[in-house]
Write an enzyme that holds these catalytic residues in place. Structure first.
Site, PDB file in Angstrom:
ATOM      1  N   HIS A  82     115.829 -51.885 109.527  1.00 15.91           N
ATOM      2  CA  HIS A  82     115.411 -50.834 108.435  1.00 15.91           C
ATOM      3  C   HIS A  82     116.603 -50.655 107.203  1.00 15.91           C
ATOM      4  O   HIS A  82     117.750 -50.220 107.950  1.00 15.91           O
ATOM      5  CB  HIS A  82     115.204 -49.843 109.723  1.00 15.91           C
ATOM      6  CG  HIS A  82     114.563 -48.195 108.349  1.00 15.91           C
ATOM      7  ND1 HIS A  82     113.521 -48.314 107.992  1.00 15.91           N
ATOM      8  CD2 HIS A  82     115.488 -47.659 107.830  1.00 15.91           C
ATOM      9  CE1 HIS A  82     113.320 -47.200 106.772  1.00 15.91           C
ATOM     10  NE2 HIS A  82     114.098 -46.835 106.658  1.00 15.91           N
ATOM     11  N   ASP A 161     106.149 -37.161 111.468  1.00 16.58           N
ATOM     12  CA  ASP A 161     107.384 -37.759 110.545  1.00 16.58           C
ATOM     13  C   ASP A 161     106.317 -37.907 108.822  1.00 16.58           C
ATOM     14  O   ASP A 161     106.554 -37.636 107.945  1.00 16.58           O
ATOM     15  CB  ASP A 161     108.029 -38.475 110.558  1.00 16.58           C
ATOM     16  CG  ASP A 161     108.722 -39.001 109.299  1.00 16.58           C
ATOM     17  OD1 ASP A 161     109.774 -38.314 109.539  1.00 16.58           O
ATOM     18  OD2 ASP A 161     108.083 -40.049 109.673  1.00 16.58           O
ATOM     19  N   ARG A 168     108.695 -32.618 103.059  1.00 17.36           N
ATOM     20  CA  ARG A 168     110.343 -33.122 101.524  1.00 17.36           C
ATOM     21  C   ARG A 168     110.271 -33.455 100.773  1.00 17.36           C
ATOM     22  O   ARG A 168     111.086 -32.570  99.503  1.00 17.36           O
ATOM     23  CB  ARG A 168     111.209 -33.721 103.413  1.00 17.36           C
ATOM     24  CG  ARG A 168     111.283 -32.996 104.770  1.00 17.36           C
ATOM     25  CD  ARG A 168     111.416 -34.201 106.013  1.00 17.36           C
ATOM     26  NE  ARG A 168     113.166 -35.142 104.723  1.00 17.36           N
ATOM     27  CZ  ARG A 168     113.021 -36.195 105.280  1.00 17.36           C
ATOM     28  NH1 ARG A 168     112.218 -36.666 106.019  1.00 17.36           N
ATOM     29  NH2 ARG A 168     114.449 -36.384 104.789  1.00 17.36           N
ATOM     30  N   SER A 183     113.734 -39.108 110.919  1.00 18.71           N
ATOM     31  CA  SER A 183     112.385 -39.365 110.245  1.00 18.71           C
ATOM     32  C   SER A 183     112.840 -41.068 110.751  1.00 18.71           C
ATOM     33  O   SER A 183     111.362 -41.283 111.178  1.00 18.71           O
ATOM     34  CB  SER A 183     112.721 -39.309 108.770  1.00 18.71           C
ATOM     35  OG  SER A 183     111.976 -40.210 107.971  1.00 18.71           O
ATOM     36  N   LYS A 187     110.213 -43.153 113.618  1.00 17.01           N
ATOM     37  CA  LYS A 187     109.180 -43.964 114.146  1.00 17.01           C
ATOM     38  C   LYS A 187     110.012 -45.689 114.156  1.00 17.01           C
ATOM     39  O   LYS A 187     109.475 -46.491 114.486  1.00 17.01           O
ATOM     40  CB  LYS A 187     109.159 -44.429 112.437  1.00 17.01           C
ATOM     41  CG  LYS A 187     108.359 -43.560 111.295  1.00 17.01           C
ATOM     42  CD  LYS A 187     108.208 -43.709 109.595  1.00 17.01           C
ATOM     43  CE  LYS A 187     109.324 -42.969 109.423  1.00 17.01           C
ATOM     44  NZ  LYS A 187     109.452 -43.052 107.654  1.00 17.01           N
TER      45      LYS A 187
END
Ligand code: URA
Length: 425
Positions: A82, A161, A168, A183, A187
């Site tokens: 990620h 989320d 947000r 967040s 995931k």
């Protein structure tokens, strides 16, 4: 329990109890806590922070808000990557097939771009026919048959989320380390990968502008992953300058294919290999050789199969923007600055990105760079080419580059930043 007392606790710099956290996430997901109440709480968290215990509980509550995937039935170990997002960050495209070619399974649930950073799904959607939306069964099928899948996360994964991130985004509360860490990790943990490598970007084009904040974010995420049994490692990598020579959807696909063909810009190749090594080691395949998989074409073979399995044509001509505008160097010397944020905003204004979730992106739009910091340039030589279908945007894009490009006299001592700045495990 009532939401106002939860907001007041954090507003007054208190610690949220596990019960308060579970309750507020659950009620918000179900719609019983209103957006304006969650906005107030998110702002209180941004201003007053959360400690590691609160962040762990917040993350667990967001995971529990939806389904968890499971890849235990696959024949290979899973490894995921990620990135916290940057300009020209196309690394997922060559990396997923490369790591698959070396023996791991890569379930890459990716997102779309918002603001100046690009999104992996937007990039791949510039390939004619390619589909980002797969059912869970289709996703597992592509993963088992090709070794890698890059697709959109389903609605069932961490729905708390999904709601909170959208909120947000419009309330100025994205840039809070506890909220970013929870967040991303909710995931990734819900997705069910066995190992995870985080590419935490640092610099003007990233969420984290300085290395101290990036270290804090990285170590928070590594701790969350490890606590949930996911082998997690983070690399802190430079995002003061765009990655590679392109920022824009089809432009970045073209560059990624160059990397898979054994070429491509040195920084993209270096980071792809560094992340591949980390993923393979974390997945228990430390002896795999990603450099060989790029050289011998096996990574390219996986790419072609993966694109085809999702309806795309790997041989199709990629879209090209209707209009181009070349920006030349105004003086001779050494290029010392090519600001990632400025290039990202320029690409966005040209049509490569979106301002609102509903906006369409232009597949061919973006910025192509002809020099990188450290290169010698001669006055009048092309520095970059802007691409767009909407040429009325050129002036607005050029404005974004103001102050973002600097040249020093020839002979100036200038050492470009390394790509990998630190590693946190
Ligand atoms: N990416 C995410 O998924 N969440 C954040 O909060 C920031 C970046």
């Amino acid at each position: 329990m009532d939401v106002i007392s939860v907001i007041r606790t954090k507003r007054d710099r208190g610690e949220l109890s596990p019960e308060q956290i579970d309750w507020v996430i659950d009620e918000y997901t179900r719609g019983a806590v209103a957006d304006e109440q969650m906005s107030a709480l998110a702002m209180a968290i941004l201003l007053n922070g959360m400690n590691r215990t609160e962040i762990a509980r917040w993350t667990a509550a967001m995971i529990a808000s939806g389904e968890r995937m499971n890849f235990d039935a696959l024949s290979r170990p899973t490894a995921d990557k990620h990135s916290t997002g940057g300009v020209g960050d196309k690394i997922t495209l060559p990396l997923a097939p490369l790591v698959a070619a070396c023996g791991a399974a890569v379930p890459q649930l990716s997102g779309r771009g918002l603001g100046h950073t690009g999104g992996t799904l937007d990039k791949l959607e510039s390939i004619p026919g390619w589909r980002a939306l797969l059912s869970n069964a289709e996703m597992l099928d592509v993963l088992e048959s090709t070794g890698a899948v890059i697709c959109a996360a389903g609605d069932g994964l961490a729905p708390a989320d999904k709601k909170l991130y959208a909120l947000r985004d419009v309330t100025g509360t994205v840039e809070a380390i506890p909220l970013i860490a929870s967040s991303i990790m909710s995931k990734k943990i819900a997705e069910g990968t066995g190992s995870l490598v985080l590419d935490v970007k640092v610099g003007s084009g990233a969420f984290m502008k300085n290395i101290e904040d990036a270290r804090e974010l990285a170590s928070t995420m590594v701790g969350l992953g490890t606590d949930h049994g996911v082998k997690t490692v983070a690399l802190l990598t430079d995002m003061a300058t765009p990655l590679g020579l392109t920022a824009g959807n089809a432009l970045e696909v073209r560059e990624s294919v160059e990397v898979l063909a054994g070429g491509g810009p040195a920084d993209v190749v270096e980071l792809t290999i560094a992340l591949a090594r980390e993923m393979l080691t974390a997945a228990g395949l430390p002896d795999a050789d990603p450099e060989k998989a790029l050289r011998d074409g096996s990574a390219m073979d996986v790419w072609r199969r993966m694109i085809q399995a999702q309806g795309g044509d790997p041989d199709a001509t990629l879209p090209v923007a209707r209009e181009q505008h070349v920006i030349n160097a105004s003086s001779s010397g050494v290029l010392t600055k090519l600001d990632a944020y400025a290039v990202g905003v320029a690409a966005w204004r040209l049509g490569a990105g979106r301002a609102r979730k509903e906006d369409q992106v232009q597949a061919g739009a973006g910025v192509e760079l002809h020099a990188k910091p450290g290169d010698k340039v001669v006055a009048g030589q092309p520095l970059m080419t802007l691409h767009t279908d909407t040429p009325e945007k050129f002036a607005y894009a050029i404005e974004a580059l103001d102050g973002g490009v600097l040249t020093a006299p020839e002979g100036t001592d200038f050492v470009p930043s390394p790509i990998v700045l630190d590693r946190i495990a």
